[in-house]
Design a protein around this motif. Structure first.
Motif, mmCIF file in Angstrom:
data_model
loop_
_atom_site.group_PDB
_atom_site.id
_atom_site.type_symbol
_atom_site.label_atom_id
_atom_site.label_comp_id
_atom_site.label_asym_id
_atom_site.label_seq_id
_atom_site.Cartn_x
_atom_site.Cartn_y
_atom_site.Cartn_z
ATOM 1 N N ILE A 52 41.867 34.903 -22.773
ATOM 2 C CA ILE A 52 42.024 36.086 -23.724
ATOM 3 C C ILE A 52 42.922 37.054 -23.146
ATOM 4 C CG2 ILE A 52 39.986 37.376 -22.734
ATOM 5 C CD1 ILE A 52 40.661 37.133 -26.674
ATOM 6 N N ASP A 53 43.045 37.230 -22.252
ATOM 7 C CA ASP A 53 43.861 38.454 -21.612
ATOM 8 C C ASP A 53 45.023 37.980 -20.804
ATOM 9 O OD1 ASP A 53 42.565 37.372 -19.638
ATOM 10 O OD2 ASP A 53 41.501 39.219 -18.751
ATOM 11 N N SER A 54 45.335 36.610 -20.908
ATOM 12 C CA SER A 54 46.454 36.019 -20.394
ATOM 13 C C SER A 54 47.087 34.955 -21.148
ATOM 14 C CB SER A 54 46.241 36.026 -18.840
ATOM 15 O OG SER A 54 45.412 34.700 -18.784
ATOM 16 N N ASP A 55 48.342 34.324 -20.380
ATOM 17 C CA ASP A 55 48.661 32.996 -21.093
ATOM 18 C C ASP A 55 48.073 31.939 -20.265
ATOM 19 O OD1 ASP A 55 50.121 34.168 -22.973
ATOM 20 O OD2 ASP A 55 52.208 34.446 -21.825
ATOM 21 N N PHE A 81 32.750 32.164 -22.638
ATOM 22 C CA PHE A 81 33.873 33.099 -22.546
ATOM 23 C C PHE A 81 34.535 33.169 -23.660
ATOM 24 C CE2 PHE A 81 34.933 28.597 -21.965
ATOM 25 C CZ PHE A 81 36.059 28.374 -22.500
ATOM 26 N N HIS A 82 35.407 34.185 -23.671
ATOM 27 C CA HIS A 82 36.452 34.528 -24.777
ATOM 28 C C HIS A 82 37.815 34.018 -24.517
ATOM 29 C CE1 HIS A 82 33.413 37.114 -26.653
ATOM 30 N NE2 HIS A 82 33.402 37.636 -25.564
ATOM 31 N N ALA A 129 35.476 44.211 -31.583
ATOM 32 C CA ALA A 129 34.756 43.159 -30.797
ATOM 33 C C ALA A 129 35.083 43.408 -29.185
ATOM 34 C CB ALA A 129 34.939 42.053 -31.079
ATOM 35 N N SER A 130 33.637 43.546 -28.539
ATOM 36 C CA SER A 130 33.898 43.835 -27.137
ATOM 37 C C SER A 130 33.897 42.511 -26.352
ATOM 38 C CB SER A 130 32.503 44.497 -26.594
ATOM 39 O OG SER A 130 32.308 45.640 -27.138
ATOM 40 N N ILE A 131 34.880 42.497 -25.400
ATOM 41 C CA ILE A 131 35.197 41.279 -24.449
ATOM 42 C C ILE A 131 34.771 41.557 -23.101
ATOM 43 C CG2 ILE A 131 37.075 39.694 -23.467
ATOM 44 C CD1 ILE A 131 36.954 39.931 -26.647
ATOM 45 N N SER A 136 38.371 45.244 -25.432
ATOM 46 C CA SER A 136 38.023 45.120 -26.838
ATOM 47 C C SER A 136 39.202 44.650 -27.798
ATOM 48 C CB SER A 136 37.141 46.276 -27.280
ATOM 49 O OG SER A 136 37.878 47.211 -27.608
ATOM 50 N N ILE A 137 38.746 43.967 -28.782
ATOM 51 C CA ILE A 137 39.637 43.477 -29.934
ATOM 52 C C ILE A 137 39.348 44.126 -31.057
ATOM 53 C CG2 ILE A 137 40.682 41.696 -31.135
ATOM 54 C CD1 ILE A 137 40.444 39.750 -28.761
ATOM 55 N N GLN A 138 40.433 44.729 -31.750
ATOM 56 C CA GLN A 138 40.107 45.420 -33.130
ATOM 57 C C GLN A 138 40.452 44.470 -34.457
ATOM 58 O OE1 GLN A 138 41.386 49.706 -33.915
ATOM 59 N NE2 GLN A 138 42.921 48.873 -35.257
ATOM 60 N N GLY A 139 39.663 44.528 -35.099
ATOM 61 C CA GLY A 139 39.847 43.663 -36.387
ATOM 62 C C GLY A 139 39.143 44.233 -37.460
ATOM 63 N N THR A 140 38.837 43.115 -38.254
ATOM 64 C CA THR A 140 38.172 43.778 -39.695
ATOM 65 C C THR A 140 36.993 43.067 -39.844
ATOM 66 O OG1 THR A 140 40.111 44.505 -40.816
ATOM 67 C CG2 THR A 140 38.512 43.816 -42.358
ATOM 68 N N ARG A 141 36.034 43.577 -40.001
ATOM 69 C CA ARG A 141 34.746 42.919 -40.685
ATOM 70 C C ARG A 141 34.358 42.949 -41.943
ATOM 71 N NH1 ARG A 141 29.595 44.233 -42.215
ATOM 72 N NH2 ARG A 141 27.633 42.977 -41.384
#
Length: 731
Positions: A52-55, A81-82, A129-131, A136-141
């Protein structure tokens, strides 16, 4: 691979899944240890799973024999995991996305709301959404109510409008939800709904969308650009006063045709800030009333056929720019009323009609659910989710846009089941009558909600019948509106003023009758857009006689309106005697202000507004104690005379209106008190292009009985004119 070949996966592939979280995303293996990831991307050639936070590569996914279905396994892992997905399409394009099906908690946890604030949890809501504790990742619900749907997907630019890609999930409460990461402000979207019949319906706009594009897309647009910083604190925290004892002069306005640019394009919200606000302030109006600004697909409906009750029309700019207009009006001490249409809605395919394949918003039976006069659908006021949708919408405009008043359109059509219907075309209520009990309950609940939670705000009913108690509180068995349009006064007075003065002596009662019921409701006197369209002609075109008499008639009528009890409403253009009948496709005829007669009407309108604001005796218009007839029966001369009183009767004024071209040099009227009276308005003054007949400005009373009073004055009454005299006290 047989483990993922289950009914849910088949539903996903067939785009009819109601529980995508049951099979997509990370799942615990059903019959062995570890985790399994299932991804459905029908146009993908290959998919890699990244951290989620790297390649960091976590897995290369394997494609099953189903085109677009991929899976990967981690037999030794038990803790979820995310992750991100790197998708390579058959076209060669590559895209990295965060899989929405790893965030069930963000999808299913509804933001806190009450029934009157559904807009805070329905539609498109920006969230995170909390990681981890730090990530956290922003988005639309997305959330949409479609209880009869077999499946719902959110489609948009972010998934190439492919309904297979983002199936939404329902937990049985009729609401379909999905949190989509990285979808932020300005994203275009709609809902793809499969009905129970199996048919995929035309893409629906979001009922709670806060922005909707114009033709041809009618796409909903996520709207999280909360840039406007309100500066109207002084206005929104002003002392709560009795509106019935305050002057209210309303300028009714169609934003798209008030003034246009050289290329005939309408002004934007921000251009209206610069041009409209100072104009309204200078003219002395206390309020503007906007024809509907909720989104609508057809220009010719003027907004009265809305598809998008939560969206400010994008014709003139963004929601934030509309807020700037409201803010600027408030800073100029001008209230903002908006026309609001909860009575009916059009059957456009992207709207609410047959929304999920069933009649969710409209009455199922066309005898109750179809409006024959306007070819539109009628809300089913017996459904709780419909009532909540509408009341939440009213609250939304008051809270989010600082709107001060809602003028509710077409109330009569809501109250009566047989409105615009012939015998056999309507369904009686349970008692066999024609009242729509469900609509009545809705209107009462609406008004209770507004006045309980927003005591500085008010509601106005456009109601054209004698339905009792429209503007009486609900605890008195009324509907609870603050005000009601006085359609009887409007019809009678316009019928009268259109007649040649020689015939008016036979119709005096058309003017005096309004005082029989003037205090039965809290009235607004409307000369609205409805009176200057559809072949009715402009106000000046209604007036009889030659050019001078036409304008003199209009000036007299204007004075009569301002002197008469009731709040005032004039449609734009009336203030300068707009020449042509109003059209939404062109600007008002502002060039007419170069013509002396029109310029004079403009000046009179301004002066009447300021007179009305400053003359306390004209404010107390909701009680019979604020009004007394002096003479209502002088039909031979077509003259009305009456007194207006301030609440404590410390101030009063006398109005005299002559509706014939015949002047009177010695016209005696009785007056309430001895003393001195000063003329403070004379519509026949030369600076209004009148004849200037009356030279006397101050009158001392005489102990001569007249009209049942001991004191009287002998007036100079000009032709086709209204005059107002203020009592100055004892001589």
């Amino acid at each position: 691979m047989h483990l993922i070949k289950n009914a849910l996966i088949k539903d996903v592939v067939d785009t009819q899944c109601s529980d995508p979280f049951g099979c997509l995303g990370l799942q615990a293996h059903t019959n062995k240890k570890g985790l399994m990831l299932t991804v459905w991307q029908p146009e993908a050639a290959s998919i890699r799973v990244l951290a989620i936070d790297s390649d960091k590569l976590l897995a290369d996914m394997t494609q099953t024999d189903e085109n677009g279905l991929f899976f990967a396994e981690w037999p030794s892992l038990a803790e979820r995991f995310h992750y991100r997905l790197e998708i390579t399409y058959h076209s060669g394009d590559r895209h990295v996305m965060v899989d929405p099906y790893q965030f069930p908690s963000t999808t299913f946890v509804d933001p806190e709301h009450h029934q009157a604030s559904l807009y805070k949890s329905q539609g498109a809501i920006q969230t995170r959404a909390s990681i981890t504790k730090k990530l956290s990742i922003q988005g639309t619900r997305f959330a949409v109510y479609a209880p009869a749907a077999r499946s719902v997907s959110v489609v948009g630019d972010f998934n190439s409008w492919d309904g297979r890609t983002h199936p939404m999930s329902s937990n049985g409460d009729g609401i379909w939800r999905l949190f989509v990461p990285d979808v932020n402000h300005g994203a275009r979207y709609k809902f793809e709904i499969r009905a129970r019949s199996g048919d995929i319906l035309p893409h629906r706009s979001d009922p709670y969308a806060q922005r909707i594009e114009q033709y041809p897309s009618f796409a909903s647009v996520t709207c999280f650009d909360h840039k406007h910083a309100w500066q109207d604190e002084k206005w929104v925290t002003r002392p709560i006063t009795d509106l019935y004892e305050q002057p209210m002069s309303i300028y009714e306005l169609h934003l798209g045709s008030w003034r246009r640019k050289d290329d005939n394009q309408p002004l934007t919200y921000l251009e209206l800030v610069d041009q409209l606000v100072p104009y309204i302030e200078e003219m002395g109006y206390t309020h503007v009333e906007l024809l509907p600004v909720t989104e609508y697909p057809f220009d010719g409906s003027w907004g009265y056929q809305p598809v998008g009750l939560y969206a400010v029309t994008s014709r003139f700019g963004t929601p934030e720019e509309f807020k700037a207009l409201v803010d600027a009006l408030h800073q100029a001490n001008i209230g903002v009323i908006m026309d609001w249409v909860p009575a009916h809605f059009p059957a456009d395919s992207h709207g609410l009609a047959n929304f999920d394949g069933s009649k969710q918003y409209e009455y199922p039976d066309p005898k109750k659910g179809w409006h024959p006069e306007w070819n539109s659908l009628i809300y089913d006021f017996g459904k709780e989710h419909v009532v909540n949708y509408l009341i939440s919408n009213a609250v939304y405009w008051l809270e989010e846009f600082h709107i001060d008043g809602l003028r509710v359109d077409a109330v009569a059509s809501m109250l009566y089941l047989d409105y615009s219907r012939e015998d056999g075309e309507w369904i009686p209520n349970k008692d066999g009558g024609n009242h729509n009990y469900e609509a009545i309950d809705f209107l009462r609940r609406l008004n209770e909600t507004v006045y309980l939670n927003h005591p500085r705000c008010f509601t106005v009913a456009e109601e054209s019948t004698a339905f009792p108690g429209v503007s009486k509180p609900t605890y008195m068995n009324g509907l609870g509106f603050g005000f009601k349009w006085n359609m009887g006064w409007m019809n009678d007075s316009l019928d009268y003023i259109k007649k040649d003065p020689i015939y008016r002596q036979h119709h005096q009662g058309e003017l005096s009758f309004s005082m029989v019921y003037a205090f039965d409701e809290q009235f607004v006197l409307p000369i609205s857009h409805d009176e200057v369209v559809h072949g009715k002609g402009s106000m000046i075109a209604k007036m009889p006689g030659d050019s001078w008499q036409k304008f003199a008639n209009l000036r007299a009528f204007s004075a009569y309106m301002y002197f008469h009890p009731g709040k005032k409403l004039n449609f734009m253009g009336n203030e300068f005697a707009q020449g042509q009948e109003w059209s939404h496709e062109r600007s008002l005829d502002w060039h007419l202000l170069d013509v002396a007669l029109h310029k004079a009407q403009h000046a009179l309108s301004k002066d009447l507004n300021h007179l009305y604001q400053n003359q306390t005796s004209l404010h107390y218009d909701h009680s019979p104690q604020g009004f007394e007839w002096i003479s209502y029966d002088d039909s031979a001369n077509s003259i009305l005379a009456f007194a207006r009183f301030a609440k404590n009767r410390s101030e009063h004024s006398i109005a005299v209106v002559n509706f014939t071209p015949m002047p009177h040099g010695q016209y005696r009227i009785g007056v309430p008190q001895a003393g001195r009276y000063q003329v403070i308005m004379d519509t026949d003054a030369t600076h209004y292009t009148g004849s200037g007949f009356a030279s006397t400005q101050i009158y001392d009373t005489q102990a001569v009985a007249s009209h049942g009073r001991e004191q009287s004055i002998e007036l100079q009454v000009p032709p086709l004119a209204g005059i107002l005299l203020r009592w100055l006290g004892e001589a």
